[in-house]
Design a protein around this motif. Structure first.
Motif, PDB file in Angstrom:
ATOM      1  N   ALA A 144      12.441  -5.376  -3.370  1.00 29.11           N
ATOM      2  CA  ALA A 144      11.521  -4.249  -3.488  1.00 29.11           C
ATOM      3  C   ALA A 144      10.509  -4.247  -2.353  1.00 29.11           C
ATOM      4  N   ALA A 145      10.068  -5.430  -1.954  1.00 27.22           N
ATOM      5  CA  ALA A 145       9.091  -5.520  -0.876  1.00 27.22           C
ATOM      6  C   ALA A 145       9.683  -5.022   0.428  1.00 27.22           C
ATOM      7  N   SER A 146      10.954  -5.317   0.665  1.00 29.43           N
ATOM      8  CA  SER A 146      11.564  -4.852   1.900  1.00 29.43           C
ATOM      9  C   SER A 146      11.862  -3.358   1.833  1.00 29.43           C
ATOM     10  N   ALA A 147      12.120  -2.845   0.649  1.00 29.68           N
ATOM     11  CA  ALA A 147      12.431  -1.431   0.495  1.00 29.68           C
ATOM     12  C   ALA A 147      11.162  -0.583   0.563  1.00 29.68           C
ATOM     13  N   ARG A 148      10.090  -1.041  -0.064  1.00 25.78           N
ATOM     14  CA  ARG A 148       8.819  -0.300  -0.094  1.00 25.78           C
ATOM     15  C   ARG A 148       7.694  -1.251   0.283  1.00 25.78           C
ATOM     16  N   PRO A 149       7.146  -1.106   1.455  1.00 25.71           N
ATOM     17  CA  PRO A 149       6.106  -2.046   1.880  1.00 25.71           C
ATOM     18  C   PRO A 149       4.869  -2.036   0.980  1.00 25.71           C
ATOM     19  N   ALA A 150       4.470  -0.879   0.449  1.00 25.03           N
ATOM     20  CA  ALA A 150       3.250  -0.813  -0.344  1.00 25.03           C
ATOM     21  C   ALA A 150       3.607  -0.570  -1.809  1.00 25.03           C
ATOM     22  N   LEU A 151       3.578  -1.640  -2.596  1.00 22.60           N
ATOM     23  CA  LEU A 151       3.859  -1.522  -4.022  1.00 22.60           C
ATOM     24  C   LEU A 151       2.554  -1.389  -4.791  1.00 22.60           C
ATOM     25  N   SER A 152       2.601  -0.562  -5.808  1.00 24.37           N
ATOM     26  CA  SER A 152       1.418  -0.455  -6.653  1.00 24.37           C
ATOM     27  C   SER A 152       1.363  -1.672  -7.573  1.00 24.37           C
TER      28      SER A 152
END
Length: 83
Positions: free
Chosen positions: A15-23
């Motif tokens: 998920a971190a690689s897919a979306r840099p800014a996670l809520s």
């Protein structure tokens, strides 16, 4: 027969690689998914051990195992036949 090995996954890293800014909600959800995957793997290992123990018990005491299964079937049959 052993189940096929499952590849190790790290949902947080994916998920971190897919979306840099996670809520914060996303990161909590991902952490929960990771914990659930780990628990599922532990449960799978526990079930395999118990299955082998049950096989050994049946091989060691086949008559006793048959009597127990027969009695359990009778009890369930009686309970299910009553309406």
């Amino acid at each position: 027969r052993k189940p096929a090995a499952r590849p190790a996954t790290n949902s947080a890293a994916r998920a971190a690689s897919a979306r840099p800014a996670l809520s914060k909600k996303d990161s909590v959800l991902i952490a929960g998914i990771d914990r659930a995957e780990e628990q599922a793997e532990r449960l799978r290992a526990w079930a395999l051990i118990r299955r082998e123990e049950a096989k050994d018990a049946v091989r060691t005491h086949p008559l006793g195992s048959s009597v127990i299964v027969f009695a359990a079937g009778m009890i369930f049959g009686l309970l299910l036949s009553r309406r």
